[in-house]
Design a protein around this motif. Structure first.
Motif, short mmCIF file in Angstrom:
data_model
loop_
_atom_site.label_atom_id
_atom_site.label_comp_id
_atom_site.label_asym_id
_atom_site.label_seq_id
_atom_site.Cartn_x
_atom_site.Cartn_y
_atom_site.Cartn_z
N ALA A 173 0.83 -1.21 0.00
CA ALA A 173 0.00 0.00 0.00
C ALA A 173 0.87 1.26 0.00
O ALA A 173 0.57 2.23 -0.71
CB ALA A 173 -0.93 -0.01 1.21
N ALA A 174 1.94 1.25 0.77
CA ALA A 174 2.85 2.39 0.80
C ALA A 174 3.49 2.61 -0.57
O ALA A 174 3.61 3.75 -1.04
CB ALA A 174 3.91 2.20 1.87
N ALA A 175 3.89 1.52 -1.21
CA ALA A 175 4.50 1.62 -2.54
C ALA A 175 3.50 2.17 -3.54
O ALA A 175 3.83 3.04 -4.36
CB ALA A 175 5.02 0.26 -2.99
N ALA A 176 2.26 1.69 -3.49
CA ALA A 176 1.23 2.19 -4.41
C ALA A 176 0.96 3.67 -4.16
O ALA A 176 0.82 4.45 -5.11
CB ALA A 176 -0.05 1.37 -4.22
N GLY A 177 0.90 4.08 -2.90
CA GLY A 177 0.69 5.49 -2.57
C GLY A 177 1.82 6.37 -3.08
O GLY A 177 1.58 7.45 -3.64
N ALA A 178 3.05 5.92 -2.90
CA ALA A 178 4.20 6.68 -3.38
C ALA A 178 4.18 6.77 -4.90
O ALA A 178 4.45 7.82 -5.48
CB ALA A 178 5.49 6.05 -2.89
N PHE A 179 3.84 5.67 -5.55
CA PHE A 179 3.78 5.63 -7.01
C PHE A 179 2.74 6.62 -7.54
O PHE A 179 3.02 7.40 -8.44
CB PHE A 179 3.45 4.20 -7.46
N ILE A 180 1.57 6.62 -6.94
CA ILE A 180 0.51 7.54 -7.36
C ILE A 180 0.92 8.99 -7.08
O ILE A 180 0.70 9.87 -7.90
CB ILE A 180 -0.82 7.18 -6.66
N GLY A 181 1.55 9.23 -5.93
CA GLY A 181 2.01 10.57 -5.61
C GLY A 181 3.01 11.08 -6.61
O GLY A 181 2.97 12.25 -7.02
N VAL A 182 3.92 10.23 -7.04
CA VAL A 182 4.94 10.62 -8.01
C VAL A 182 4.29 10.89 -9.38
O VAL A 182 4.66 11.83 -10.09
CB VAL A 182 6.04 9.54 -8.13
N LEU A 183 3.29 10.09 -9.73
CA LEU A 183 2.64 10.28 -11.02
C LEU A 183 1.93 11.63 -11.11
O LEU A 183 1.86 12.23 -12.18
CB LEU A 183 1.64 9.15 -11.28
N PHE A 184 1.40 12.09 -10.01
CA PHE A 184 0.66 13.35 -10.02
C PHE A 184 1.54 14.56 -9.70
O PHE A 184 1.06 15.68 -9.63
CB PHE A 184 -0.52 13.27 -9.05
N ALA A 185 2.82 14.34 -9.51
CA ALA A 185 3.74 15.45 -9.22
C ALA A 185 3.97 16.26 -10.50
O ALA A 185 4.00 15.70 -11.59
CB ALA A 185 5.06 14.90 -8.70
N PRO A 186 4.14 17.56 -10.37
CA PRO A 186 4.28 18.41 -11.55
C PRO A 186 5.73 18.43 -12.08
O PRO A 186 6.37 19.47 -12.11
CB PRO A 186 3.86 19.78 -11.05
N ASP A 187 6.26 17.29 -12.47
CA ASP A 187 7.61 17.20 -13.03
C ASP A 187 7.53 16.73 -14.47
O ASP A 187 6.50 16.23 -14.93
CB ASP A 187 8.46 16.19 -12.24
#
Length: 94
Positions: free
Chosen positions: A13-27
């Motif tokens: 769950a932590a990995a999925a949350g981090a993955f989603i957070g990175v995908l939505f980051a404005p980079d």
């Protein structure tokens, strides 16, 4: 084993949350992919360490159980031979 399943679930769950957070980051896409790669490696290394620890614990406990079983078997064998010898002695006397 229930605890290990819970730990793996939390890590997933932590990995999925981090993955989603990175995908939505404005980079830029290349930066996002690099972050995903780095985080994946970190989580993979962490998970490997946890699994290795669990397997080591299981292996260690298994060896202890086997040694204890052997000791109990030998004790029962000695007790059986003792009773058998006593029965022979009683049979000889009568």
């Amino acid at each position: 084993m229930k605890t290990s399943s819970t730990i793996l679930g939390i890590l997933g769950a932590a990995a999925a949350g981090a993955f989603i957070g990175v995908l939505f980051a404005p980079d830029k896409g290349s930066e996002t992919r690099k972050k995903i790669k780095d985080k994946s490696k970190d989580y993979g290394d962490n998970l490997k360490g946890k699994v290795d620890g669990i397997l080591s614990s299981i292996s260690s406990n298994g060896k202890d159980i086997i040694e204890e079983g052997k000791a109990k078997f030998n004790q029962v064998k000695e007790d059986f031979n003792s009773v058998k010898d006593e029965a022979k002695a009683i049979k000889t006397n009568y």
